[in-house]
Design a protein around this motif. Structure first.
Motif, PDB file in Angstrom:
ATOM      1  N   MET A 140       0.696  -1.072   0.035  1.00  0.00           N
ATOM      2  CA  MET A 140       0.795   0.047   0.063  1.00  0.00           C
ATOM      3  C   MET A 140       0.961   1.183   0.441  1.00  0.00           C
ATOM      4  SD  MET A 140      -2.849  -0.473   2.677  1.00  0.00           S
ATOM      5  CE  MET A 140      -3.680   0.727   2.639  1.00  0.00           C
ATOM      6  N   LYS A 141       0.190   2.076  -0.295  1.00  0.00           N
ATOM      7  CA  LYS A 141       1.175   4.122  -0.581  1.00  0.00           C
ATOM      8  C   LYS A 141       0.337   4.132   0.195  1.00  0.00           C
ATOM      9  CE  LYS A 141       2.150   4.223  -5.286  1.00  0.00           C
ATOM     10  NZ  LYS A 141       1.890   4.691  -6.294  1.00  0.00           N
ATOM     11  N   ILE A 142       0.799   5.773   1.758  1.00  0.00           N
ATOM     12  CA  ILE A 142       0.437   5.590   2.667  1.00  0.00           C
ATOM     13  C   ILE A 142       0.814   6.725   2.841  1.00  0.00           C
ATOM     14  CG2 ILE A 142       0.380   5.715   4.512  1.00  0.00           C
ATOM     15  CD1 ILE A 142      -0.070   2.149   5.062  1.00  0.00           C
ATOM     16  N   ALA A 143      -0.048   8.151   2.850  1.00  0.00           N
ATOM     17  CA  ALA A 143       0.539   9.435   2.691  1.00  0.00           C
ATOM     18  C   ALA A 143      -0.131   9.665   4.057  1.00  0.00           C
ATOM     19  CB  ALA A 143      -0.189   9.891   1.676  1.00  0.00           C
ATOM     20  N   PHE A 144       0.854  10.560   4.788  1.00  0.00           N
ATOM     21  CA  PHE A 144       0.691  10.470   6.443  1.00  0.00           C
ATOM     22  C   PHE A 144       0.667  12.767   5.859  1.00  0.00           C
ATOM     23  CE2 PHE A 144       2.412   6.833   7.206  1.00  0.00           C
ATOM     24  CZ  PHE A 144       1.791   6.435   9.013  1.00  0.00           C
ATOM     25  N   LEU A 145      -0.365  13.278   6.645  1.00  0.00           N
ATOM     26  CA  LEU A 145      -0.103  14.433   6.555  1.00  0.00           C
ATOM     27  C   LEU A 145       0.075  14.889   7.681  1.00  0.00           C
ATOM     28  CD1 LEU A 145      -1.243  17.016   5.854  1.00  0.00           C
ATOM     29  CD2 LEU A 145      -3.856  16.766   5.978  1.00  0.00           C
ATOM     30  N   ALA A 146       0.868  15.515   8.048  1.00  0.00           N
ATOM     31  CA  ALA A 146       2.014  15.439   9.235  1.00  0.00           C
ATOM     32  C   ALA A 146       2.265  16.873   9.710  1.00  0.00           C
ATOM     33  CB  ALA A 146       2.003  14.167   9.573  1.00  0.00           C
ATOM     34  N   ASP A 147       2.657  16.722  10.398  1.00  0.00           N
ATOM     35  CA  ASP A 147       3.410  18.280  11.347  1.00  0.00           C
ATOM     36  C   ASP A 147       4.831  17.533  10.835  1.00  0.00           C
ATOM     37  OD1 ASP A 147       1.585  19.444  13.026  1.00  0.00           O
ATOM     38  OD2 ASP A 147       2.098  17.691  14.664  1.00  0.00           O
ATOM     39  N   PRO A 148       5.507  18.871  10.845  1.00  0.00           N
ATOM     40  CA  PRO A 148       7.117  18.935  10.120  1.00  0.00           C
ATOM     41  C   PRO A 148       8.011  17.213  10.588  1.00  0.00           C
ATOM     42  CG  PRO A 148       6.681  21.038  10.352  1.00  0.00           C
ATOM     43  CD  PRO A 148       5.622  20.211  11.310  1.00  0.00           C
ATOM     44  N   LEU A 149       8.184  16.686  10.250  1.00  0.00           N
ATOM     45  CA  LEU A 149       8.810  15.815  11.127  1.00  0.00           C
ATOM     46  C   LEU A 149      10.092  15.703  11.121  1.00  0.00           C
ATOM     47  CD1 LEU A 149       9.731  13.201   7.317  1.00  0.00           C
ATOM     48  CD2 LEU A 149       6.859  13.246   9.203  1.00  0.00           C
ATOM     49  N   SER A 150      10.868  16.600  11.270  1.00  0.00           N
ATOM     50  CA  SER A 150      11.529  16.965  11.528  1.00  0.00           C
ATOM     51  C   SER A 150      11.491  17.770  13.219  1.00  0.00           C
ATOM     52  CB  SER A 150      12.961  18.126  12.052  1.00  0.00           C
ATOM     53  OG  SER A 150      11.704  19.854  11.282  1.00  0.00           O
ATOM     54  N   THR A 151       9.914  17.646  14.097  1.00  0.00           N
ATOM     55  CA  THR A 151       9.985  18.007  15.284  1.00  0.00           C
ATOM     56  C   THR A 151       9.279  17.033  15.789  1.00  0.00           C
ATOM     57  OG1 THR A 151       7.390  18.868  13.895  1.00  0.00           O
ATOM     58  CG2 THR A 151       9.440  20.380  14.074  1.00  0.00           C
ATOM     59  N   PHE A 152       9.384  15.181  14.774  1.00  0.00           N
ATOM     60  CA  PHE A 152       8.671  14.511  15.947  1.00  0.00           C
ATOM     61  C   PHE A 152       9.554  13.847  17.261  1.00  0.00           C
ATOM     62  CE2 PHE A 152       6.273  11.888  12.716  1.00  0.00           C
ATOM     63  CZ  PHE A 152       5.741  13.402  12.253  1.00  0.00           C
ATOM     64  N   LYS A 153       9.388  13.652  18.312  1.00  0.00           N
ATOM     65  CA  LYS A 153       9.524  12.786  19.786  1.00  0.00           C
ATOM     66  C   LYS A 153       9.099  11.084  19.048  1.00  0.00           C
ATOM     67  CE  LYS A 153       9.483  17.150  21.948  1.00  0.00           C
ATOM     68  NZ  LYS A 153       9.503  18.370  21.045  1.00  0.00           N
ATOM     69  N   THR A 154      10.596  10.981  18.576  1.00  0.00           N
ATOM     70  CA  THR A 154      10.418   9.425  17.742  1.00  0.00           C
ATOM     71  C   THR A 154      10.215   8.841  19.381  1.00  0.00           C
ATOM     72  OG1 THR A 154      12.911   8.520  17.909  1.00  0.00           O
ATOM     73  CG2 THR A 154      11.747   9.848  16.150  1.00  0.00           C
ATOM     74  N   TYR A 155      10.278   8.767  20.669  1.00  0.00           N
ATOM     75  CA  TYR A 155      10.597   7.762  21.469  1.00  0.00           C
ATOM     76  C   TYR A 155       8.770   8.309  22.701  1.00  0.00           C
ATOM     77  CZ  TYR A 155      10.324  12.576  24.341  1.00  0.00           C
ATOM     78  OH  TYR A 155      10.318  13.883  25.177  1.00  0.00           O
ATOM     79  N   LYS A 156       8.220   8.901  21.444  1.00  0.00           N
ATOM     80  CA  LYS A 156       6.482   9.417  22.073  1.00  0.00           C
ATOM     81  C   LYS A 156       5.192   9.358  21.065  1.00  0.00           C
ATOM     82  CE  LYS A 156       6.212  14.098  23.303  1.00  0.00           C
ATOM     83  NZ  LYS A 156       5.712  14.698  23.993  1.00  0.00           N
ATOM     84  N   ASP A 157       5.626  10.000  20.225  1.00  0.00           N
ATOM     85  CA  ASP A 157       5.664   9.990  18.172  1.00  0.00           C
ATOM     86  C   ASP A 157       4.065   9.165  17.949  1.00  0.00           C
ATOM     87  OD1 ASP A 157       3.905  11.020  16.064  1.00  0.00           O
ATOM     88  OD2 ASP A 157       5.397  12.739  16.538  1.00  0.00           O
ATOM     89  N   THR A 158       2.888   9.010  18.538  1.00  0.00           N
ATOM     90  CA  THR A 158       2.554   7.150  17.625  1.00  0.00           C
ATOM     91  C   THR A 158       2.680   8.074  16.117  1.00  0.00           C
ATOM     92  OG1 THR A 158       0.232   9.196  18.133  1.00  0.00           O
ATOM     93  CG2 THR A 158       0.534   7.707  19.859  1.00  0.00           C
ATOM     94  N   THR A 159       1.779   8.561  15.141  1.00  0.00           N
ATOM     95  CA  THR A 159       2.337   8.908  14.071  1.00  0.00           C
ATOM     96  C   THR A 159       3.402   8.007  13.738  1.00  0.00           C
ATOM     97  OG1 THR A 159       1.399  10.693  13.791  1.00  0.00           O
ATOM     98  CG2 THR A 159       3.222  10.645  11.868  1.00  0.00           C
ATOM     99  N   TYR A 160       4.642   8.308  14.336  1.00  0.00           N
ATOM    100  CA  TYR A 160       6.159   8.124  14.146  1.00  0.00           C
ATOM    101  C   TYR A 160       5.805   6.739  14.393  1.00  0.00           C
ATOM    102  CZ  TYR A 160      10.673   5.818  14.688  1.00  0.00           C
ATOM    103  OH  TYR A 160      12.078   4.983  14.674  1.00  0.00           O
ATOM    104  N   ALA A 161       5.521   5.728  14.979  1.00  0.00           N
ATOM    105  CA  ALA A 161       4.975   4.339  15.923  1.00  0.00           C
ATOM    106  C   ALA A 161       4.726   3.594  14.559  1.00  0.00           C
ATOM    107  CB  ALA A 161       4.411   4.503  17.155  1.00  0.00           C
TER     108      ALA A 161
END
Length: 109
Positions: free
Chosen positions: A1-22
């Motif tokens: 599948m091709k999945i597009a994420f309409l998201a905040d700037p990727l550089s601002t993600f806090k990977t230890y808690k971001d559910t979009t990252y998960a």
């Protein structure tokens, strides 16, 4: 599948808690193609919703976690799923984006 994420700037993600990252990690693990874009990247052209969308690849490093290809103008209907994953505020930019997503959905996105 091709999945597009309409998201905040990727550089601002806090990977230890971001559910979009998960969600991205799990989607990549399952072999899906990942793409990302922002509200401001969306527009209507010739009656269809398009956005400057970047394909992303996850690196496995939580600090330097992605590589993004240069954005390309693509119709949202090209994707199997478009996920709205931005954080608040609930402002006019968000409202306009939801209007555009409704138009895209009516065209099969």
């Amino acid at each position: 599948m091709k999945i597009a994420f309409l998201a905040d700037p990727l550089s601002t993600f806090k990977t230890y808690k971001d559910t979009t990252y998960a969600m991205m990690v799990e989607a990549a693990r399952r072999g899906h193609e990942l793409y990302a874009f922002r509200h401001r990247d969306m527009a209507i052209e010739a009656g269809r919703v398009v956005a400057g969308i970047s394909r992303i690849t996850l690196t496995g490093d939580p600090d330097d976690w992605y590589r993004a290809e240069p954005p390309e103008a693509r119709a949202l209907t090209e994707f199997d799923a478009v996920l709205e994953r931005t954080d608040p505020p609930f402002d006019m930019e968000y409202i306009y984006a939801t209007y555009l997503l409704e138009v895209a959905q009516s065209h099969g996105a």
